[in-house]
Design a protein around this motif. Structure first.
Motif, short mmCIF file in Angstrom:
data_model
loop_
_atom_site.label_atom_id
_atom_site.label_comp_id
_atom_site.label_asym_id
_atom_site.label_seq_id
_atom_site.Cartn_x
_atom_site.Cartn_y
_atom_site.Cartn_z
N HIS A 96 32.57 16.40 104.93
CA HIS A 96 32.32 14.96 104.84
C HIS A 96 32.36 14.45 103.40
O HIS A 96 31.83 13.38 103.09
N HIS A 97 33.00 15.23 102.52
CA HIS A 97 33.18 14.85 101.11
C HIS A 97 31.86 14.74 100.36
O HIS A 97 31.74 13.95 99.42
N ARG A 98 30.89 15.55 100.76
CA ARG A 98 29.60 15.55 100.08
C ARG A 98 29.42 16.86 99.32
O ARG A 98 29.94 17.90 99.73
#
Length: 253
Positions: A30-32
């Motif tokens: 989730h691009h975290r």
């Protein structure tokens, strides 16, 4: 022991960048940031040039058109819009772990902030999607402020990360920089610059290395504009040992 994961010039190929960050266990699906990044155990370094695809084919892919026309305002809008979306994702990634995610100012990033210079590719493509005077969009204020905060180098003791080279003159993108051939040639013609700068090791981008990361162990530096070759650099640093102790390796993904 600290682990630095360094990634070369992005040039709007964010899909490959995110693949590399996931492969290095720095970003989740989730691009975290991952727990090791949040904890500061992993230090992420991007060496600049987030924007501007490298060629016409990459522009077309980014904009979703069969053939990209840099004089077509609609094509410029599409290229700018897609980059803005991805820059927002990357900004959120850094904002979630600012102590562990570092982004250096590249000359293409600087050219978006200062449109005095119209940059282009060896094939004749010009980068004007963020230049309103040439039909492009203005970079949104929040992204402009963010990019203006990018440092020109990062030092960890005698370990340096910079966009071009160890030379301070190569971190200022002015008339002299663009008239000089040395930013693209120094690592082959005068690799002793790293030792002359008093560095134990240097990590640089700016010049694409076709075969992947160039690791010059004799002269203590790496050229890492190699995302296209699906490689990044891992540097393990022991800050307790003096002089600074480190080990370096190129990592495929």
């Amino acid at each position: 022991m600290h682990k630095f994961l360094a990634f070369g010039d992005v040039h709007a190929d964010f899909e490959t960048l995110w693949s590399a960050l996931r492969a290095a266990s720095c970003a989740d699906a989730h691009h975290r940031p991952t727990p090791p990044v949040h904890a500061g155990l992993f230090q992420v370094v991007l060496v600049g040039d987030l924007v501007h695809p490298k060629n016409e084919r990459e522009y077309a892919r980014l904009a979703g058109v069969a053939r990209f026309d840099p004089k077509d305002p609609d094509h410029l809008f599409l290229a700018a819009r897609e980059q803005i979306k991805q820059l927002d994702l990357l900004k959120a990634f850094q904002d979630a772990a600012p102590h562990a995610v570092h982004i250096i100012l590249g000359n293409h990033d600087d050219a978006v902030l200062n449109t005095t210079y119209v940059l282009g590719t060896s094939g004749g493509m010009v980068h004007t999607e963020f230049d309103p005077e040439h039909g492009g969009l203005m970079l949104p204020d929040h992204l402009r402020t963010w990019m203006q905060s990018f440092p020109r180098e990062i030092r960890v003791g005698s370990l340096q990360f910079a966009h071009v080279s160890p030379l301070p003159a190569h971190s200022h993108y002015d008339d002299l920089f663009y008239a000089d051939h040395s930013p693209k040639r120094w690592f082959r013609e005068t690799p002793e610059y790293v030792e002359m700068a008093g560095l134990s090791f240097g990590v640089y981008g700016h010049t694409q290395i076709d075969d992947g990361v160039l690791l010059d162990e004799e002269h203590h530096f790496a050229m890492i504009d190699a995302l296209h070759a699906r490689e990044y650099l891992e540097v393990l640093v022991d800050p307790e040992r003096q002089p600074l102790s480190h080990s370096v390796r190129a990592v495929p993904f």
